[in-house]
Design a protein around this motif. Structure first.
Motif, PDB file in Angstrom:
ATOM      1  N   LEU A   1      17.197  -3.285   0.121  1.00 51.69           N
ATOM      2  CA  LEU A   1      16.140  -2.681   0.942  1.00 51.69           C
ATOM      3  C   LEU A   1      15.325  -1.679   0.124  1.00 51.69           C
ATOM      4  N   LEU A   2      15.996  -0.844  -0.622  1.00 53.81           N
ATOM      5  CA  LEU A   2      15.321   0.168  -1.431  1.00 53.81           C
ATOM      6  C   LEU A   2      14.414  -0.480  -2.485  1.00 53.81           C
ATOM      7  N   LEU A   3      14.930  -1.465  -3.198  1.00 58.15           N
ATOM      8  CA  LEU A   3      14.145  -2.095  -4.268  1.00 58.15           C
ATOM      9  C   LEU A   3      12.970  -2.906  -3.720  1.00 58.15           C
ATOM     10  N   VAL A   4      13.215  -3.708  -2.683  1.00 61.56           N
ATOM     11  CA  VAL A   4      12.117  -4.495  -2.114  1.00 61.56           C
ATOM     12  C   VAL A   4      11.076  -3.564  -1.501  1.00 61.56           C
ATOM     13  N   GLY A   5      11.536  -2.515  -0.830  1.00 67.00           N
ATOM     14  CA  GLY A   5      10.590  -1.550  -0.256  1.00 67.00           C
ATOM     15  C   GLY A   5       9.764  -0.867  -1.329  1.00 67.00           C
ATOM     16  N   ALA A   6      10.392  -0.540  -2.448  1.00 67.47           N
ATOM     17  CA  ALA A   6       9.671   0.117  -3.543  1.00 67.47           C
ATOM     18  C   ALA A   6       8.604  -0.802  -4.133  1.00 67.47           C
ATOM     19  N   ILE A   7       8.955  -2.060  -4.377  1.00 65.57           N
ATOM     20  CA  ILE A   7       7.979  -2.956  -5.001  1.00 65.57           C
ATOM     21  C   ILE A   7       6.882  -3.327  -4.018  1.00 65.57           C
ATOM     22  N   PHE A   8       7.230  -3.504  -2.743  1.00 62.91           N
ATOM     23  CA  PHE A   8       6.201  -3.763  -1.734  1.00 62.91           C
ATOM     24  C   PHE A   8       5.237  -2.581  -1.673  1.00 62.91           C
ATOM     25  N   GLY A   9       5.770  -1.377  -1.652  1.00 58.04           N
ATOM     26  CA  GLY A   9       4.923  -0.180  -1.607  1.00 58.04           C
ATOM     27  C   GLY A   9       4.047  -0.045  -2.837  1.00 58.04           C
ATOM     28  N   PHE A  10       4.589  -0.400  -3.984  1.00 59.37           N
ATOM     29  CA  PHE A  10       3.820  -0.349  -5.226  1.00 59.37           C
ATOM     30  C   PHE A  10       2.622  -1.289  -5.151  1.00 59.37           C
ATOM     31  N   PHE A  11       2.870  -2.545  -4.778  1.00 57.00           N
ATOM     32  CA  PHE A  11       1.772  -3.514  -4.677  1.00 57.00           C
ATOM     33  C   PHE A  11       0.792  -3.109  -3.576  1.00 57.00           C
ATOM     34  N   TYR A  12       1.313  -2.627  -2.457  1.00 55.76           N
ATOM     35  CA  TYR A  12       0.479  -2.234  -1.324  1.00 55.76           C
ATOM     36  C   TYR A  12      -0.471  -1.095  -1.689  1.00 55.76           C
ATOM     37  N   ALA A  13       0.007  -0.138  -2.470  1.00 52.78           N
ATOM     38  CA  ALA A  13      -0.852   0.981  -2.881  1.00 52.78           C
ATOM     39  C   ALA A  13      -2.045   0.486  -3.690  1.00 52.78           C
ATOM     40  N   TRP A  14      -1.843  -0.531  -4.514  1.00 49.44           N
ATOM     41  CA  TRP A  14      -2.957  -1.106  -5.275  1.00 49.44           C
ATOM     42  C   TRP A  14      -3.970  -1.750  -4.331  1.00 49.44           C
ATOM     43  N   VAL A  15      -3.461  -2.385  -3.253  1.00 47.34           N
ATOM     44  CA  VAL A  15      -4.351  -3.054  -2.296  1.00 47.34           C
ATOM     45  C   VAL A  15      -5.232  -2.044  -1.571  1.00 47.34           C
ATOM     46  N   CYS A  16      -4.622  -0.976  -1.057  1.00 49.93           N
ATOM     47  CA  CYS A  16      -5.345  -0.127  -0.102  1.00 49.93           C
ATOM     48  C   CYS A  16      -5.933   1.143  -0.694  1.00 49.93           C
ATOM     49  N   SER A  17      -5.797   1.345  -1.994  1.00 48.66           N
ATOM     50  CA  SER A  17      -6.419   2.546  -2.545  1.00 48.66           C
ATOM     51  C   SER A  17      -6.832   2.400  -4.008  1.00 48.66           C
ATOM     52  N   THR A  18      -5.923   2.047  -4.866  1.00 50.22           N
ATOM     53  CA  THR A  18      -6.194   2.090  -6.300  1.00 50.22           C
ATOM     54  C   THR A  18      -7.378   1.214  -6.688  1.00 50.22           C
ATOM     55  N   MET A  19      -7.344  -0.043  -6.299  1.00 50.22           N
ATOM     56  CA  MET A  19      -8.414  -0.955  -6.720  1.00 50.22           C
ATOM     57  C   MET A  19      -9.732  -0.625  -6.032  1.00 50.22           C
ATOM     58  N   TRP A  20      -9.681  -0.203  -4.769  1.00 54.88           N
ATOM     59  CA  TRP A  20     -10.916   0.198  -4.097  1.00 54.88           C
ATOM     60  C   TRP A  20     -11.539   1.396  -4.800  1.00 54.88           C
ATOM     61  N   GLY A  21     -10.687   2.316  -5.231  1.00 55.35           N
ATOM     62  CA  GLY A  21     -11.185   3.473  -5.965  1.00 55.35           C
ATOM     63  C   GLY A  21     -11.811   3.075  -7.287  1.00 55.35           C
ATOM     64  N   LEU A  22     -11.155   2.176  -8.003  1.00 53.85           N
ATOM     65  CA  LEU A  22     -11.705   1.720  -9.277  1.00 53.85           C
ATOM     66  C   LEU A  22     -13.006   0.954  -9.082  1.00 53.85           C
ATOM     67  N   ASP A  23     -13.084   0.166  -8.026  1.00 57.89           N
ATOM     68  CA  ASP A  23     -14.318  -0.583  -7.746  1.00 57.89           C
ATOM     69  C   ASP A  23     -15.497   0.345  -7.435  1.00 57.89           C
ATOM     70  N   ALA A  24     -15.208   1.550  -6.973  1.00 53.72           N
ATOM     71  CA  ALA A  24     -16.262   2.478  -6.539  1.00 53.72           C
ATOM     72  C   ALA A  24     -16.809   3.358  -7.663  1.00 53.72           C
ATOM     73  N   ILE A  25     -16.188   3.310  -8.840  1.00 49.25           N
ATOM     74  CA  ILE A  25     -16.626   4.201  -9.924  1.00 49.25           C
ATOM     75  C   ILE A  25     -17.340   3.420 -11.029  1.00 49.25           C
ATOM     76  N   ASP A  26     -17.838   4.137 -11.991  1.00 54.08           N
ATOM     77  CA  ASP A  26     -18.482   3.538 -13.160  1.00 54.08           C
ATOM     78  C   ASP A  26     -17.528   2.486 -13.743  1.00 54.08           C
ATOM     79  N   PRO A  27     -17.980   1.251 -13.924  1.00 58.35           N
ATOM     80  CA  PRO A  27     -17.088   0.198 -14.405  1.00 58.35           C
ATOM     81  C   PRO A  27     -16.484   0.478 -15.783  1.00 58.35           C
ATOM     82  N   ARG A  28     -17.164   1.271 -16.602  1.00 59.50           N
ATOM     83  CA  ARG A  28     -16.582   1.631 -17.910  1.00 59.50           C
ATOM     84  C   ARG A  28     -15.325   2.477 -17.694  1.00 59.50           C
TER      85      ARG A  28
END
Length: 166
Positions: A13-40
């Motif tokens: 449970l701990l490991l699957v929850g950790a990896i799900f959370g890791f991937f989920y954070a990229w979906v709902c914040s990290t990549m959207w943030g990167l898409d919104a800034i200077d591409p360089r």
């Protein structure tokens, strides 16, 4: 059921929850943030994040998850809990193929190609690179996030099945 089986169930449970959370954070914040800034800046930031993720904190969740789930499944089967064993086996196999396997087959090669490039000085050249990279990377990240969420669901079902064993 033994304490070892329950311990491996909660470790799953701990490991699957950790990896799900890791991937989920990229979906709902990290990549959207990167898409919104200077591409360089986005390219450089992504290069830095991809280089830093190869570490001893990330490795157990990414690489260990399927094996811990499958060990848990084996313990469940040997302890007579077929339902829990099936659920933990499904969790491990689903993540192995759709989480780790997909990452190694698609996202990692994309990351390595991005890591090898020099960040373009011209903003439009950088935008073209980022627009060729980000949507495809995000599509496969969403898939591995959904798959990891499915693995988390199977672990939950396995724990419920374990709780019902007399």
């Amino acid at each position: 059921m033994t304490t070892t089986t329950y311990g491996f169930g909660f470790l799953s449970l701990l490991l699957v929850g950790a990896i799900f959370g890791f991937f989920y954070a990229w979906v709902c914040s990290t990549m959207w943030g990167l898409d919104a800034i200077d591409p360089r800046v986005a390219i450089e930031a992504m290069q830095g994040m991809n280089a830093s993720v190869r570490n001893a904190v990330f490795a157990p969740a990414f690489f260990g998850t399927p094996f811990v789930c499958l060990i848990t499944a084996a313990l469940c089967f040997s302890g007579g809990s077929r339902g829990a064993g099936i659920a933990f086996a499904a969790a491990g196999l689903v993540y192995l193929v759709g989480g780790a396997g997909l990452t190694l087959a698609v996202n990692v090669p994309m990351n390595e190609a991005l890591a090898e490039m020099q960040v373009p000085e011209d903003v439009e050249d950088a935008r073209a690179v980022w627009e060729a990279y980000s949507p495809r990377w995000q599509l496969f990240n969403v898939v591995r996030t959904v798959v990891s969420g499915g693995s988390l669901m199977f672990v939950g079902l396995g724990l419920v099945a374990l709780a019902r064993v007399p």
